[in-house]
Write a protein that holds these residues in place. Structure first.
Motif: not given
Ligand SMILES: Cc1ncc(COP(=O)(O)O)c(C=O)c1O
Length: 383
Positions: A92-95, A98, A120, A165, A167, A169, A189, A191-192, A212-213
């Motif tokens: 489900g991604g970082a989203s 949330f 983000w 957050t 970093n 992105t 978060d 993620s990046s 995915q980064k």
């Molecule tokens: C810092 C950050 N948080 C959250 C997201 C959302 O990630 P996802 O598309 O995996 O839900 C991104 C996507 O680039 C991101 O860079």
């Protein structure tokens, strides 16, 4: 056989994509081999094969068990995630996080505190608001060109948790260090920039990152959560699949995981380990970022978007704002077109902010930054 030999590719000289992003060539090769046949014992070519593609085996098999347990262990060893935290590979991604964060971590009627540093964090804030009281205690808006100072502890001391957050992105800003939020559970978060340098995860109650980064392909999200939080009772009813405790019980196997994503994540962590780990990656990343920011700071044409002290070493955002206003848009288009023709892919800034962005994650080579700097200087001289 190399991945290039398996599948010859069209020529892209350098990949600056913000994500899904560049992966090490050796990882692509080993992933391609695992699609052909999964091998035990670290996937070395000499290791015994299981006779099936990674994509064809059960997530309940012993072979996959070795993959997911190995990946989990490497998250502790290589990413320096403390053993006090449970590592999870979710979807489900970082989203998705949330929403999962407020579902699980809200306490009584205490508000959740957020620091807004751009797109983000705004999305994370919006999800929290769906579920309950949410306070934005600091913001870098509207330009989002810096990281705001951590407000006094009194502003978030009674909160369910504090979310940042680390970093950003899209805007290219980064917290220099993980802040100390005292007794308030800190949620990040990351993620990046996870994996780009040592980060003090001892200070973190829950961290999450779309892979995915720096960590692998999209479709797998790394979550790490302090184990004591797994037994905390959520405020309201939480669907089974959205509970961290569900995924921790049978680690990352409640439902069919992204087996391919977890394998690639494991291969990336092995690549990071073999390179010298976070300390070595931090040195390389710092050199790459310094080169680019130095060029931006000494140019009459280019302008770094982020202020010194808040600059991301992963996502370098810049504009051509040194040009007269009337020419900027056309010049930016020309710059991007010529860059693409020269083999530099993915330099266009995020659609919400425009300008340019060079994402230079772990797998992006130092010589690629030198090539970009040479191209940018030549473009400026040509005007
Ligand atoms: C810092 C950050 N948080 C959250 C997201 C959302 O990630 P996802 O598309 O995996 O839900 C991104 C996507 O680039 C991101 O860079």
């Amino acid at each position: 056989m190399s991945a290039e030999q398996l599948l010859p590719r069209a020529t892209v000289l350098r990949n600056f994509s913000a994500g899904p992003a560049i992966l090490p060539a050796s990882v692509l090769q080993r992933a391609a081999e695992a699609i052909h046949e999964l091998r035990l014992d670290g996937h070395a070519a000499s290791a015994p094969g299981v006779g099936l593609s990674l994509l064809e085996i059960s997530h309940r098999s012993a072979a996959y068990d070795a993959v997911t347990k190995g990946a989990e262990e490497l998250c502790h060893q290589v990413l320096q995630i403390p053993r006090t935290h449970q590592v999870l590979f979710l979807q489900g991604g970082a989203s998705h996080q949330f929403a999962m964060v407020p579902y699980n971590l809200r306490r009584d009627d205490r508000p959740a505190a957020y620091i807004d540093t751009g797109v983000w964090s705004d999305k994370a804030i919006a999800e929290s608001r769906v579920l309950g009281p949410t306070e934005v205690i600091a913001s870098s808006g509207p330009r989002h060109d810096h990281i705001p100072a951590l407000p006094a502890a009194g502003t978030y001391a009674g909160a369910s948790y504090l979310h940042i957050t680390t970093n950003n992105t899209i805007f290219g800003t980064e917290w220099a260090e993980i802040p100390d939020a005292g007794d308030t559970p800190l949620v990040i978060d990351c993620s990046s920039h996870i994996g780009s340098r040592p980060l003090d995860f001892e200070r973190v109650a829950l961290g999450y990152a779309g892979a995915q980064k720096n960590l692998g392909p999209s479709g797998v999200t790394l979550v790490f959560i302090r184990k004591d939080l797994l037994s905390q009772r959520p405020v309201g009813p939480v669907p089974t699949i959205l509970r961290y405790a569900t995924h921790a019980k049978e680690p990352s196997l409640y439902n069919t995981p992204n087996t391919f994503g977890v394998l690639v994540l494991k291969l990336v962590l092995e690549w990071m380990r073999d390179l010298g780990g976070l300390e070595e990656l931090a040195r390389r990343n710092q050199r790459k970022a310094d080169r680019l920011y130095q060029l931006l700071d000494h140019s009459a044409l280019y302008r770094a978007h982020a202020r010194p002290g808040s600059r991301s070493s992963m996502n370098v955002t810049f504009t051509l704002d040194g040009a007269p206003e009337a020419d900027r848009d056309a010049l930016t288009k020309r710059f991007l077109k010529q860059a693409e023709a020269a083999g530099f892919d993915g330099l266009k800034g995020h659609r919400l902010v425009g300008g340019c962005r060079a994402s230079i994650y772990n797998a992006f080579p130092e010589e690629g930054v030198d090539e970009l700097c040479a191209f940018m200087s030549a473009f400026e001289r040509s005007l």
